[in-house]
Design an enzyme around this catalytic site. Structure first.
Site, PDB file in Angstrom:
ATOM      1  N   SER A 252       0.842  -1.193   0.000  1.00 41.55           N
ATOM      2  CA  SER A 252       0.000   0.000   0.000  1.00 41.55           C
ATOM      3  C   SER A 252       0.874   1.239   0.000  1.00 41.55           C
ATOM      4  O   SER A 252       2.005   1.225   0.489  1.00 41.55           O
ATOM      5  CB  SER A 252      -0.908   0.023   1.237  1.00 41.55           C
ATOM      6  OG  SER A 252      -0.139   0.194   2.418  1.00 41.55           O
ATOM      7  N   LYS A 253       0.327   2.324  -0.554  1.00 44.74           N
ATOM      8  CA  LYS A 253       1.094   3.559  -0.691  1.00 44.74           C
ATOM      9  C   LYS A 253       1.417   4.198   0.645  1.00 44.74           C
ATOM     10  O   LYS A 253       2.298   5.057   0.727  1.00 44.74           O
ATOM     11  CB  LYS A 253       0.340   4.548  -1.580  1.00 44.74           C
ATOM     12  CG  LYS A 253      -1.021   4.962  -1.036  1.00 44.74           C
ATOM     13  CD  LYS A 253      -1.763   5.792  -2.064  1.00 44.74           C
ATOM     14  CE  LYS A 253      -3.172   6.155  -1.611  1.00 44.74           C
ATOM     15  NZ  LYS A 253      -3.913   6.869  -2.655  1.00 44.74           N
ATOM     16  N   ARG A 254       0.721   3.808   1.721  1.00 40.15           N
ATOM     17  CA  ARG A 254       0.999   4.383   3.026  1.00 40.15           C
ATOM     18  C   ARG A 254       2.235   3.777   3.677  1.00 40.15           C
ATOM     19  O   ARG A 254       2.751   4.305   4.639  1.00 40.15           O
ATOM     20  CB  ARG A 254      -0.227   4.241   3.936  1.00 40.15           C
ATOM     21  CG  ARG A 254      -1.334   5.202   3.536  1.00 40.15           C
ATOM     22  CD  ARG A 254      -2.658   4.921   4.229  1.00 40.15           C
ATOM     23  NE  ARG A 254      -3.662   5.884   3.809  1.00 40.15           N
ATOM     24  CZ  ARG A 254      -4.323   5.837   2.658  1.00 40.15           C
ATOM     25  NH1 ARG A 254      -4.079   4.850   1.831  1.00 40.15           N
ATOM     26  NH2 ARG A 254      -5.217   6.750   2.333  1.00 40.15           N
ATOM     27  N   ASN A 256       4.664   1.951   1.410  1.00 33.04           N
ATOM     28  CA  ASN A 256       5.623   1.785   0.325  1.00 33.04           C
ATOM     29  C   ASN A 256       5.140   2.597  -0.866  1.00 33.04           C
ATOM     30  O   ASN A 256       3.955   2.547  -1.192  1.00 33.04           O
ATOM     31  CB  ASN A 256       5.687   0.315  -0.095  1.00 33.04           C
ATOM     32  CG  ASN A 256       7.050  -0.312   0.117  1.00 33.04           C
ATOM     33  OD1 ASN A 256       8.072   0.348  -0.052  1.00 33.04           O
ATOM     34  ND2 ASN A 256       7.072  -1.572   0.483  1.00 33.04           N
TER      35      ASN A 256
END
Length: 501
Positions: A252-254, A256
């Site tokens: 997930s962008k939070r 990585n």
């Protein structure tokens, strides 16, 4: 049989690493067996889809070194390749299902469906449609039609027994039909859901094999049932293991950076990124770390795909990138690649537009513009000491802006600027004061070139990454802290909406 595979991304945001991962395995399988690889754009979510996002997907896949035989940009015998251009096809097939009594019209209101879901959750039952409209009388149905009641088309699903799903990687999987919802196939606006469009398109485009993420495994019974209803042969399915963060959670962008463009902007070699994606759950027969796309195609055997959740580790990727730099690039090639990356007129000229008014000699450029060429700015909490507000207030401001920027369809100065002006109004501060922590988060300096210009040039991926990094430097937001900021979110968004009118 001719092998035909596809990747079908949705143009609703940044081009995701997962798209590159799935595209790679589909392309490699097709090329290994002399087949074709197709790119299809699943843009039925009209509100979130955009032409710019589609172009970013095409550009990012090509940057990785992937190419396709048929697609929206190059055409082909099975077009159109955008689902938004195939609406009549889906309506025709939905009507076929209605006529054959394999689907029904559902007139339930959103309020009724919400109440149903809440009741099911309160009783710890699996949420799902209860078949209400499947059992209404012909008279009730005629009355709804006369009144023009809005409706959707749902598929009929068995209420007992199990569905047997054949998977190339996992063998035979049993999924009880009671776990499968009566899926909406055609929405009230006449557009299809993913499930109908996916099945119709895969059949009409003669797709023989589908490699996709394991999150779609629970949807396989719906798709298999639709193939049966239409009397078609289903493609062979292979559900790839999900990419995961180092803590084993779903990538997930939070935790990585997940956008392909982030890695392009930070100066990774596309060959190294593609190599690393290829190593996600698969390995060469000789276990070598570095291999090219051509070598992967030559040696590909899907039985070597491991079902354990592959870990996407930036540290490992950086190491592999360094191997590619050392072992494959001459000094001349390295110089050329660096020029392609950032030392080129297209990227440099917008920087110099702002820098020209702030330098006296060329050597002033390095400290002024170094943030454009950096990844992690190595910030510390002390860098924010002179900003107005407490650490909690600063984190709240950064998070509110981050949430808003994540929802922007267009990343331009005229779309980014109102967000900061809105925050200044919301906090009842001067814009100049409001902007200081954002200067630091984006450029590493309290005063620099205009931060809005910098964010546009850096792009959404790097800009949002740096805002998240600044929040972490300030101690991060706990679940409780996020809830507190979320309470401010709706009020802030309303202010932005009002200002935009």
């Amino acid at each position: 049989m001719t092998v035909r595979t596809r990747v079908a991304p949705s143009p609703t945001g940044d081009p995701h690493l997962g798209t590159g991962y799935v595209a790679l395995f589909n392309l490699v399988f097709a090329r290994r067996y002399g087949g074709q690889f197709i790119l299809r754009i699943e843009d039925t979510d009209a509100k979130r889809s955009s032409a710019s996002s589609e172009q970013q997907i095409l550009d990012s896949l090509r940057w990785l070194g992937l190419d396709w035989d048929e697609g929206p940009d190059c055409g082909g015998p099975h077009g159109p390749y955008r689902q938004s251009e195939r609406s009549a096809i889906y309506k025709e097939h939905a009507q076929q299902l209605l006529d054959s009594k394999h689907a029904f019209r559902c007139y339930c209101t959103s309020e009724r469906l919400t109440e149903l879901r809440q009741a099911q959750q309160a009783e710890s039952r699996t949420p799902g449609y209860d078949g209400h409209c499947l059992h209404i009388s012909d008279a009730e149905r005629i009355e709804h039609e006369r009144a023009g009641t809005e409706s959707v088309v749902r598929m009929i699903v068995p209420s007992e027994g199990v569905c047997l799903v054949q998977d190339l990687l996992r063998g035979e999987i049993e999924i009880p039909w009671v776990q499968v919802d009566m899926q909406v196939l055609l929405k009230a606006d006449g557009l299809p859901t993913y499930h109908l469009a996916n099945v119709v398109d895969d059949h009409m485009m003669e797709i023989s094999h589908v490699f996709r993420g394991e999150e779609w495994l629970n949807s396989a019974p719906k798709h298999q049932l639709l193939y049966k209803y239409f009397g078609w042969q289903s493609p062979q399915l292979a559900h790839l293991p999900l990419l995961r963060n180092p803590d084993k959670s779903k990538l997930s962008k939070r935790k990585n950076p997940t956008s392909i463009r982030f890695y392009e902007r930070l100066g990774y070699l596309p060959e190294a990124v593609l190599n690393y994606l290829g190593r996600m759950g698969w390995s060469m027969p000789d276990e070598r770390e570095r291999f090219s796309l051509a070598e992967m195609i030559e040696h590909f055997d899907y039985t070597r795909i491991s079902l354990g959740g592959p870990i996407f580790d930036q540290t490992k990727l950086r190491w592999l990138n360094s191997v590619w730099i050392r072992e494959t690039l001459s000094l001349e090639q390295l110089s050329f690649r660096i020029q392609q990356w950032a030392i080129n007129a297209e990227y440099m000229q917008p920087m110099l537009t702002d820098a020209k008014q702030r330098i006296e000699v060329f050597s002033d450029l390095a400290p002024l513009l170094q943030f454009y060429f950096a990844g992690d700015l190595q910030l510390q909490a002390s860098d924010f000491e002179d900003c107005a507000g407490t650490q909690d207030e600063l984190k709240a401001d950064l998070q509110l802006v981050l949430w808003t920027l994540e929802g922007l369809a267009r990343w331009q100065k005229e779309t980014v600027m109102p967000v900061f002006k809105g925050l200044a109004t919301y906090r009842e501060r001067k814009l100049k004061v409001t902007m200081v922590p954002f200067f630091i988060a984006i450029t590493g300096q309290a005063s620099s070139v205009p931060v809005m210009d910098a964010m546009v040039l850096l792009g959404p991926d790097v800009s949002r990454y740096r805002l998240r990094a600044a929040i972490d430097v300030l101690g991060g937001l706990s679940k409780k802290g996020l809830k507190q900021v979320d309470k401010q979110r709706s009020e802030f968004e309303k202010l932005l909406e009002t200002a935009a009118v």
